[in-house]
Design an enzyme around this catalytic site. Structure first.
Site, short mmCIF file in Angstrom:
data_model
loop_
_atom_site.label_atom_id
_atom_site.label_comp_id
_atom_site.label_asym_id
_atom_site.label_seq_id
_atom_site.Cartn_x
_atom_site.Cartn_y
_atom_site.Cartn_z
N ASP A 119 0.82 -1.21 0.00
CA ASP A 119 0.00 0.00 0.00
C ASP A 119 0.86 1.26 0.00
OD1 ASP A 119 -2.30 -1.49 0.15
OD2 ASP A 119 -2.41 -1.40 2.33
N ASP A 141 -0.89 -1.44 5.27
CA ASP A 141 -2.20 -1.01 5.71
C ASP A 141 -2.52 -1.37 7.15
OD1 ASP A 141 -2.47 -3.69 5.47
OD2 ASP A 141 -4.33 -3.62 4.31
N GLU A 226 -10.81 0.95 3.14
CA GLU A 226 -12.02 0.20 2.82
C GLU A 226 -13.20 1.14 2.61
OE1 GLU A 226 -10.97 -3.76 5.47
OE2 GLU A 226 -12.05 -2.09 6.40
N HIS A 299 -18.70 -8.87 10.15
CA HIS A 299 -19.47 -10.08 10.41
C HIS A 299 -19.99 -10.20 11.84
CE1 HIS A 299 -15.90 -11.71 12.45
NE2 HIS A 299 -15.20 -11.21 11.44
N THR A 341 -13.14 -9.05 2.20
CA THR A 341 -12.27 -9.67 3.21
C THR A 341 -12.96 -10.80 3.95
OG1 THR A 341 -13.00 -8.13 4.94
CG2 THR A 341 -11.14 -7.45 3.57
N GLU A 390 -9.61 -11.48 0.12
CA GLU A 390 -8.41 -11.66 0.92
C GLU A 390 -8.81 -12.13 2.31
OE1 GLU A 390 -7.60 -7.20 2.67
OE2 GLU A 390 -6.98 -7.61 0.61
N ASN A 391 -7.86 -12.69 3.04
CA ASN A 391 -8.14 -13.12 4.40
C ASN A 391 -8.07 -11.93 5.35
OD1 ASN A 391 -5.31 -13.50 3.50
ND2 ASN A 391 -4.89 -13.92 5.65
N ALA A 392 -8.79 -12.04 6.46
CA ALA A 392 -8.83 -10.95 7.43
C ALA A 392 -7.79 -11.11 8.53
CB ALA A 392 -10.22 -10.86 8.06
N LEU A 393 -7.44 -12.36 8.87
CA LEU A 393 -6.51 -12.66 9.94
C LEU A 393 -5.40 -13.55 9.42
CD1 LEU A 393 -9.08 -13.41 12.80
CD2 LEU A 393 -7.82 -11.29 12.42
N ARG A 426 -0.30 -12.14 5.44
CA ARG A 426 0.61 -11.29 4.74
C ARG A 426 2.00 -11.89 4.73
NH1 ARG A 426 0.19 -6.32 5.19
NH2 ARG A 426 -1.91 -6.39 6.02
#
Length: 455
Positions: A119, A141, A226, A299, A341, A390-393, A426
């Site tokens: 980013d 990010d 976002e 969520h 995400t 993409e994954n959040a965690l 990441r």
């Protein structure tokens, strides 16, 4: 796949891009390593398959690079368990260890990753003076990069440029959509500032656009890059109220009354209108280059009647109302892809770990919920726009990868819909540990549709 994120959040105007990776096994790096915002190094594309089902379009797997600064106040950002990547790019926009980064990128290429995402933030690039841009480096990010100094100086005299809650507290993480058309930024409107930032990026990296290296730009439209309101800032603990403890969101509360419906319609439409304005100019700045937008996966409280967390973020999604279809329609208008995400999260894990949160990430991602309306991925697919995720965690285990694969290509979807791209969060030392890297390599192969023995 690339994604410059022009964000009106955190450090606002976060830019991401993708650059094509040569077919050679050794990654050539320019010195200094100049990567525009989200820069993805992608191999030359070929026909890909997922779960042995042919895709009509190409699906790419990218990895997001590690953190680049030394502090964070952004509670919804991804934090890794490993700190070796901290300081990859310092606050002076200088690459700290090019050899280490080069080696990590070579490892990613060796396991079949198509690109790398990094980013770029407005708070770094145009930090000190209006229209004075510094494109020497990038910032991740998941760190706290404040708005540019000159913008914060304006905010000291005119705090109305920030979002303000009912108690009068200002949130300097983002500029309010209310100044999109107001000339309060040294003679410029916020929209003009965003456009000139995007145009500067396009001019600075013209050679990468012209030779086809940069293939996509992601535009950040709100907090932390976002499309959303800054509705859950980490530093305000009082924002952790449960819906039943509030007059507005409790069962039978004001949210479901005439005024509540009027307010929530206005509130969500203001967010959509902001995205509409910025994306119109993004298409001008990056004419001919695909663009995308990141949508956060809110969520928690999904299994309550009010969906309070989504509503406060600007997603008017509740019983008998699909709050994501209007967003998808706006993105369709501008030919913009959706990046969503939290595809790796399992509802069962959330229920076991945080039962009080009434979360349902799987219901939010793509399944038709018990309330009989389609949710995020279905809304995007119904609007006929490309969908990435993409994954959040942090995710290192096969169970999490299996969940990602399940969402990437739903087996029982009669229309054969699938993700166009996936970004893994990441790149860090934990990912490169032998066992974790082996699992990640298997995941990449399966995402590309390659048969894996024993699976």
């Amino acid at each position: 796949m690339a994604m410059p994120c022009l964000t009106t959040g955190s450090s606002m105007l976060n830019c991401t891009t993708t650059m094509a990776l040569p077919s050679a096994t050794v990654l050539p790096l320019r010195q200094p390593f100049l990567v525009p915002s989200v820069v993805k190094f992608s191999s030359r594309y070929h026909s890909l398959k997922l779960n042995f089902v042919d895709f009509s379009s190409r699906t790419r797997v990218s990895a997001a690079a590690g953190e680049f600064a030394d502090s964070s106040n952004c509670n919804d950002s991804v934090h890794t368990s490993d700190n070796h990547q901290l300081g990859t790019i310092n606050m002076e926009c200088k690459l700290v260890d090019s050899d280490d980064l080069s080696n990590q990128l070579k490892i990613l290429k060796s396991v079949g990753v198509d690109g790398v995402m990094v980013d770029t933030w407005w708070g770094i690039v145009e930090a000190n003076s209006p229209q004075q841009y510094n494109w020497k480096g990038n910032v991740g990010d998941d760190v706290h990069i404040p708005l540019p100094k000159w913008v914060r100086e304006i905010g000291q005299g005119n705090p109305d440029i920030y979002f303000t809650d009912r108690d009068g507290r200002r949130n300097p993480e983002s500029l309010t959509w209310g100044i999109d058309k107001e000339r309060v930024l040294k003679g410029r409107t916020a929209i003009e500032v965003y456009f000139e930032y995007m145009r500067s990026f396009r001019v600075e990296f013209d050679e990468f656009f012209e030779d086809g290296s940069i293939t996509e730009i992601e535009i950040g439209l709100g907090a932390c890059g976002e499309l959303r309101y800054p509705s859950y800032p980490a530093k305000h603990g009082s924002y952790n109220s449960q819906p039943q403890d509030t007059k507005f969101f409790c069962d039978g509360g004001d949210y479901d009354g005439a005024y509540g419906r009027f307010f929530l319609n206005w509130y969500s439409q203001s967010l959509i209108d902001h995205g509409d304005r910025v994306l119109a100019l993004a298409n001008l700045a990056f004419e001919g280059t695909p663009i995308s937008v990141k949508l956060s996966g809110i969520h928690w409280w999904y299994k309550t009647a009010s969906h309070a967390a989504e509503l406060t973020a600007g997603f008017y999604n509740r019983t008998n109302r699909d709050g994501y279809a209007p967003i998808a329609s706006m993105l369709k208008k501008h030919g913009t892809a959706l990046n969503f995400t939290c595809v790796e999260l399992r509802t069962l894990d959330q229920q076991e770990g945080f039962p009080e949160a009434m979360a349902d990430p799987e219901g939010l991602v793509w399944q038709t919920s018990h309330e009989n309306y389609d949710v995020v991925l279905n809304a995007a697919w119904d609007a006929d726009i490309p969908v990435a995720s993409e994954n959040a965690l942090p995710c290192y285990d096969r169970q999490g990868y299996n969940k990602i694969l399940e969402h990437a290509k739903p087996r029982d979807d009669p229309d054969g819909r699938h993700l166009s791209a996936f970004t893994y969060l990441r790149l860090n030392q934990a990912l490169l540990h032998e066992h974790n890297l082996r699992e990640f390599q298997l995941f990449v192969k399966r995402m590309h549709g390659e048969a894996v023995e024993g699976l």
